[in-house]
Design a protein around this motif. Sequence first.
Motif, PDB file in Angstrom:
ATOM      1  N   UNK A  90       0.863  -1.186   0.000  1.00 50.06           N
ATOM      2  CA  UNK A  90       0.000   0.000   0.000  1.00 50.06           C
ATOM      3  C   UNK A  90       0.897   1.233   0.000  1.00 50.06           C
ATOM      4  N   UNK A  91       0.632   2.135  -0.945  1.00 45.53           N
ATOM      5  CA  UNK A  91       1.381   3.394  -1.024  1.00 45.53           C
ATOM      6  C   UNK A  91       0.553   4.437  -0.285  1.00 45.53           C
ATOM      7  N   UNK A 119       1.034  15.702   2.321  1.00 43.08           N
ATOM      8  CA  UNK A 119       1.150  16.973   1.610  1.00 43.08           C
ATOM      9  C   UNK A 119       2.097  16.855   0.425  1.00 43.08           C
ATOM     10  N   UNK A 120       2.823  15.719   0.336  1.00 47.15           N
ATOM     11  CA  UNK A 120       3.666  15.469  -0.841  1.00 47.15           C
ATOM     12  C   UNK A 120       3.118  14.235  -1.560  1.00 47.15           C
ATOM     13  N   UNK A 121       3.588  14.061  -2.808  1.00 46.95           N
ATOM     14  CA  UNK A 121       3.057  12.968  -3.631  1.00 46.95           C
ATOM     15  C   UNK A 121       3.889  11.696  -3.480  1.00 46.95           C
ATOM     16  N   UNK A 122       3.297  10.582  -3.863  1.00 52.43           N
ATOM     17  CA  UNK A 122       4.012   9.300  -3.953  1.00 52.43           C
ATOM     18  C   UNK A 122       5.119   9.455  -5.012  1.00 52.43           C
ATOM     19  N   UNK A 123       6.311   8.946  -4.698  1.00 54.18           N
ATOM     20  CA  UNK A 123       7.465   9.117  -5.604  1.00 54.18           C
ATOM     21  C   UNK A 123       7.710   7.810  -6.377  1.00 54.18           C
ATOM     22  N   UNK A 124       7.520   7.820  -7.714  1.00 51.61           N
ATOM     23  CA  UNK A 124       7.659   6.580  -8.488  1.00 51.61           C
ATOM     24  C   UNK A 124       9.009   5.879  -8.285  1.00 51.61           C
ATOM     25  N   UNK A 144      -6.490  10.678  -5.724  1.00 57.10           N
ATOM     26  CA  UNK A 144      -6.675  12.016  -5.153  1.00 57.10           C
ATOM     27  C   UNK A 144      -6.818  11.865  -3.643  1.00 57.10           C
ATOM     28  N   UNK A 145      -5.760  12.190  -2.895  1.00 58.18           N
ATOM     29  CA  UNK A 145      -5.763  11.993  -1.440  1.00 58.18           C
ATOM     30  C   UNK A 145      -6.503  13.170  -0.797  1.00 58.18           C
ATOM     31  N   UNK A 146      -7.756  12.918  -0.444  1.00 58.79           N
ATOM     32  CA  UNK A 146      -8.658  13.971   0.042  1.00 58.79           C
ATOM     33  C   UNK A 146      -8.228  14.550   1.383  1.00 58.79           C
ATOM     34  N   UNK A 147      -7.433  13.796   2.141  1.00 59.21           N
ATOM     35  CA  UNK A 147      -7.047  14.312   3.456  1.00 59.21           C
ATOM     36  C   UNK A 147      -5.963  15.387   3.342  1.00 59.21           C
ATOM     37  N   UNK A 148      -5.286  15.435   2.184  1.00 56.43           N
ATOM     38  CA  UNK A 148      -4.184  16.412   2.046  1.00 56.43           C
ATOM     39  C   UNK A 148      -4.334  17.334   0.838  1.00 56.43           C
ATOM     40  N   UNK A 149      -5.043  16.867  -0.204  1.00 57.50           N
ATOM     41  CA  UNK A 149      -5.148  17.664  -1.430  1.00 57.50           C
ATOM     42  C   UNK A 149      -4.084  17.326  -2.454  1.00 57.50           C
ATOM     43  N   UNK A 150      -3.446  16.160  -2.282  1.00 59.60           N
ATOM     44  CA  UNK A 150      -2.374  15.756  -3.208  1.00 59.60           C
ATOM     45  C   UNK A 150      -2.922  14.849  -4.315  1.00 59.60           C
ATOM     46  N   UNK A 151      -2.431  15.118  -5.541  1.00 60.93           N
ATOM     47  CA  UNK A 151      -2.726  14.248  -6.668  1.00 60.93           C
ATOM     48  C   UNK A 151      -1.535  13.316  -6.868  1.00 60.93           C
ATOM     49  N   UNK A 152      -1.737  12.031  -6.682  1.00 59.93           N
ATOM     50  CA  UNK A 152      -0.639  11.078  -6.858  1.00 59.93           C
ATOM     51  C   UNK A 152      -0.477  10.692  -8.332  1.00 59.93           C
ATOM     52  N   UNK A 153       0.777  10.349  -8.727  1.00 56.26           N
ATOM     53  CA  UNK A 153       1.038  10.052 -10.146  1.00 56.26           C
ATOM     54  C   UNK A 153       0.514   8.673 -10.562  1.00 56.26           C
ATOM     55  N   UNK A 296      -1.235  24.173   1.169  1.00 53.71           N
ATOM     56  CA  UNK A 296      -0.396  23.140   1.788  1.00 53.71           C
ATOM     57  C   UNK A 296       0.462  22.437   0.724  1.00 53.71           C
ATOM     58  N   UNK A 297      -0.146  22.184  -0.426  1.00 52.48           N
ATOM     59  CA  UNK A 297       0.493  21.329  -1.441  1.00 52.48           C
ATOM     60  C   UNK A 297       1.185  22.174  -2.514  1.00 52.48           C
ATOM     61  N   UNK A 298       2.353  21.687  -2.917  1.00 54.60           N
ATOM     62  CA  UNK A 298       3.112  22.320  -4.000  1.00 54.60           C
ATOM     63  C   UNK A 298       2.260  22.312  -5.285  1.00 54.60           C
ATOM     64  N   UNK A 299       2.410  23.362  -6.093  1.00 54.03           N
ATOM     65  CA  UNK A 299       1.529  23.547  -7.249  1.00 54.03           C
ATOM     66  C   UNK A 299       1.457  22.294  -8.153  1.00 54.03           C
ATOM     67  N   UNK A 300       2.599  21.658  -8.395  1.00 57.19           N
ATOM     68  CA  UNK A 300       2.650  20.543  -9.352  1.00 57.19           C
ATOM     69  C   UNK A 300       1.755  19.370  -8.937  1.00 57.19           C
TER      70      UNK A 300
END
Length: 370
Positions: A90-91, A119-124, A144-153, A296-300
Amino acid sequence: MNNKLHSIKEILLMGPGPSLPYPEVYDALGTPTLGHLDPKFIEIMDDIKAMLKVVFNTESDVIIPVSGTGSCGMEAALVNLIEPGDSVLVLENGVFGQRQYEIASRLHADVDILSFPWGTAVVPDEVEKALSKKKYKIVSMVHAETSTGVCNPAGAIGELTHSHGCCYILDTVTSLGGIPVEIDKWHVDASYSGTQKCLACPPGLSPLVLSSKAMEIIRSRKTKIPNWYLDMNLITQYWGGKQRAYHHTAPINMLYGLYQSLLLVTEETLAAVYKRHLDAHKFLVDELKELGLDMVVEEAYRLPMLNSIWIPSGVDDKSIRSRLLNEFFIEIGAGLGKFSGKVWRIGLMGNTARKENVSKLIRALHEVLK
Ligand code: PLP
């Protein structure tokens, strides 16, 4: 007894979901209830499947709105695919990755968790390392991690799971209908969503898609699926084929609501719906900056539909949210888990994702933060 429903005023739902349903969806919910094997209802089921194929971008015919909320879809994906002893990775970078881990851990499997800072994304590259060290049957992640607002790749992880021969489970509860979700292109084998986010329906259903590989895994299990209600071998006999077999009574009127929302989304076109979410998000980010509030989350890696902002120091989280609710009839979300008391979550999902709603919130925030 007083009917409390009569005093409910519409709240502008700008939290992490439920979002504001489309008015047409409310109307659809009141359509006369049909029997769950009525031929007219079966036609509606088939149209729901056809429209979900478009939204999920898949050719798979195994698409079922599971009777239950997003967590029920999560449980359905994991409980059908995981057998005792299976190796699962699990990532995790938020509450919903943790929930996947929690469910997987109850299935007597060999479950590992690879965590990334919230607040950061999963790193491939990190995932590649983990997949090279150990053979995993299943890899699971939240898009889409709703608890932080991060879009994972999701696409990059799909390439990795595909090349390592893993079965890939992707949570699209918050992403579906708000940003592109490419089930086939990303080699996703199982994905579940929810109706109460970008599909702008009330909560209650969890659209689930399974690839042919996932169905093969399910059909060739050595052990029985340990959950009768969510057993896809049984449910697919109601949702597919010429002879529909009763499994459980489908939530007919909720399915009318989903049908109506999918009609609206496909009529507006997916491209236009995504653009509406993105435009509202960009407008919100600009306006929040003017108010001096930080994302909280970096633009990318920012999600358009879930915007986490740091609560400014010295500001009382609860009293601001309750003033927004009681004086302005606007709901925003509190922080979850590690982010509790530290962030606010502003949802721009489905029918809420409109610039005019952003303007209403900004005016209200201006007042309450004075
Ligand atoms: N997964 C994600 C990413 C979510 O945001 C949520 C709910 O917010 C869930 C799963 C669980 O869905 P539900 O609360 O509808 O059971």
